[in-house]
Design a protein around this motif. Sequence first.
Motif, short mmCIF file in Angstrom:
data_model
loop_
_atom_site.label_atom_id
_atom_site.label_comp_id
_atom_site.label_asym_id
_atom_site.label_seq_id
_atom_site.Cartn_x
_atom_site.Cartn_y
_atom_site.Cartn_z
N CYS A 81 31.85 9.84 27.65
CA CYS A 81 32.24 10.09 29.04
C CYS A 81 31.37 11.17 29.67
O CYS A 81 31.08 11.13 30.87
CB CYS A 81 33.71 10.51 29.10
N VAL A 82 30.96 12.13 28.87
CA VAL A 82 30.09 13.20 29.36
C VAL A 82 28.65 12.71 29.51
O VAL A 82 27.97 13.01 30.50
CB VAL A 82 30.13 14.41 28.40
N ASN A 83 28.21 11.91 28.54
CA ASN A 83 26.85 11.38 28.57
C ASN A 83 26.88 9.89 28.22
O ASN A 83 26.83 9.53 27.04
CB ASN A 83 25.97 12.15 27.58
N PRO A 84 26.99 9.00 29.23
CA PRO A 84 27.08 7.56 28.96
C PRO A 84 25.88 7.00 28.20
O PRO A 84 25.98 5.94 27.60
CB PRO A 84 27.16 6.95 30.36
N LYS A 85 24.75 7.72 28.20
CA LYS A 85 23.57 7.23 27.49
C LYS A 85 23.79 7.20 25.98
O LYS A 85 23.05 6.54 25.26
CB LYS A 85 22.37 8.10 27.82
N LYS A 86 24.81 7.93 25.52
CA LYS A 86 25.10 7.92 24.08
C LYS A 86 25.58 6.55 23.64
O LYS A 86 25.23 6.07 22.56
CB LYS A 86 26.18 8.96 23.76
N ILE A 87 26.41 5.93 24.46
CA ILE A 87 26.96 4.63 24.10
C ILE A 87 26.06 3.49 24.56
O ILE A 87 26.09 2.39 24.01
CB ILE A 87 28.38 4.46 24.69
N PHE A 88 25.22 3.77 25.58
CA PHE A 88 24.25 2.78 26.05
C PHE A 88 22.86 3.40 26.07
O PHE A 88 22.30 3.66 27.14
CB PHE A 88 24.62 2.29 27.45
N PRO A 89 22.28 3.66 24.88
CA PRO A 89 20.94 4.27 24.85
C PRO A 89 19.89 3.32 25.40
O PRO A 89 20.05 2.09 25.35
CB PRO A 89 20.71 4.54 23.35
N ARG A 90 18.82 3.88 25.92
CA ARG A 90 17.77 3.07 26.52
C ARG A 90 17.13 2.16 25.47
O ARG A 90 16.73 2.59 24.40
CB ARG A 90 16.70 3.99 27.13
N GLY A 91 17.06 0.89 25.81
CA GLY A 91 16.45 -0.08 24.92
C GLY A 91 17.38 -0.60 23.83
O GLY A 91 16.99 -1.48 23.06
N GLN A 92 18.60 -0.07 23.74
CA GLN A 92 19.54 -0.50 22.70
C GLN A 92 20.94 -0.73 23.28
O GLN A 92 21.94 -0.43 22.65
CB GLN A 92 19.62 0.54 21.58
N ARG A 93 21.01 -1.25 24.50
CA ARG A 93 22.31 -1.43 25.15
C ARG A 93 23.16 -2.46 24.41
O ARG A 93 24.38 -2.31 24.30
CB ARG A 93 22.11 -1.87 26.61
N CYS A 94 22.53 -3.51 23.89
CA CYS A 94 23.29 -4.54 23.17
C CYS A 94 23.77 -4.02 21.82
O CYS A 94 24.74 -4.55 21.26
CB CYS A 94 22.43 -5.78 22.97
N ARG A 95 23.09 -3.00 21.29
CA ARG A 95 23.46 -2.46 19.98
C ARG A 95 24.88 -1.91 20.00
O ARG A 95 25.63 -2.07 19.04
CB ARG A 95 22.46 -1.36 19.60
N SER A 96 25.27 -1.28 21.11
CA SER A 96 26.61 -0.70 21.21
C SER A 96 27.67 -1.79 21.14
O SER A 96 28.69 -1.62 20.46
CB SER A 96 26.75 0.09 22.51
N PHE A 97 27.45 -2.90 21.82
CA PHE A 97 28.40 -4.01 21.79
C PHE A 97 28.45 -4.63 20.40
O PHE A 97 29.52 -5.06 19.93
CB PHE A 97 28.04 -5.07 22.83
N TYR A 98 27.31 -4.67 19.73
CA TYR A 98 27.27 -5.21 18.36
C TYR A 98 28.10 -4.34 17.42
O TYR A 98 28.89 -4.85 16.61
CB TYR A 98 25.82 -5.28 17.89
N VAL A 99 27.92 -3.02 17.52
CA VAL A 99 28.68 -2.09 16.68
C VAL A 99 30.17 -2.16 17.01
O VAL A 99 31.02 -2.16 16.12
CB VAL A 99 28.16 -0.64 16.84
N LEU A 100 30.50 -2.24 18.31
CA LEU A 100 31.90 -2.37 18.72
C LEU A 100 32.51 -3.65 18.16
O LEU A 100 33.67 -3.66 17.73
CB LEU A 100 32.00 -2.35 20.24
N GLY A 101 31.73 -4.73 18.13
CA GLY A 101 32.21 -5.98 17.55
C GLY A 101 32.49 -5.84 16.06
O GLY A 101 33.49 -6.35 15.55
N GLN A 102 31.61 -5.13 15.35
CA GLN A 102 31.82 -4.89 13.92
C GLN A 102 33.07 -4.07 13.68
O GLN A 102 33.85 -4.35 12.76
CB GLN A 102 30.60 -4.17 13.32
#
Length: 309
Positions: A81-102
């Motif tokens: 919430c403080v830094n949204p780039k942590k959950i959506f880092p540049r170039g790895q936006r799909c990675r967060s959804f993949y980890v959330l799915g796992q």
Amino acid sequence: MDAFQGILKFFLNQKTAIGYSFMALLTVGGERLFSLVAFKCPCGTENTVYGLAFLFAPAWVLLILGFFLNNRSWRLFTGCCVNPKKIFPRGQRCRSFYVLGQITLSSLVAPMMWLSVALLNGTFYECAMSGTKSSRLLELICKGKPKECWEELPKVSCGKTSMTPADNEELKMSLQAQSQILGWCLICSASFFSLVTTCYGRCRSKVSHLQMSFWKTYVQKEKEQMESTFLDYANKLSERNLKCFFENKRPEAIPLPSFAAWEAASELYAFHQTLQHYSTLHKLVEDGLELNPEENETTMVLVGTAQHV
């Protein structure tokens, strides 16, 4: 001694299977305990709500607990919430959804076990379906049964209908059979889905089977040694602070990672074949730590107040 070490090594290698087996035993025991002690079908208009509550509420609680007890959940969401780039880092936006799915799939194991066991037992489903007011469901349930079935279905679970004991028992067995069929369908579907997702993940893997085994071993060892190192440095720091406080003297410097290093080490990690880093920490160390000048003051925000350390 060698035999004991061999047995211990076997259990450590099979800890995932043992964990799931233990979870299954707990689920079966919990379901039986709920059925025998807490569950009392009201045999009235509340049957449907009551039965569905006992069927799905524990599964929902187990799902929430699965998210709570998964360390990857907090690694993913801490500070987002403080830094949204942590959950959506540049170039790895799909990675967060993949980890959330796992995380979601691993958290679904316990709820699916509960639903499967509860449906195979049939008690909750029997109570829930006996209170239905749907004409289609009533027609399906009471097909070929005495006409009293339409009016006295909610009382079937308690055996207080005007039907003969044989008809009442037959109706109960029919509802339990439907529940068990649904339970086996759920088990088969979950097993097939698990197999498909596992095969798909392995097919899309960028590393070989041996390297993946090494990767898993490295991650486990890094986690164990990190916890040990955390404890060691926490002891040193707390011991130094207490000693300086009671002896009223200036503290000696203890080297600790900078705020930026902590942030970088907490990021999500995606494997790259060219770099072959096995974790975020590995990548951070190989790339080189940025040794920034020590800040004179670090501000920590705790429960709406600022404390200066």
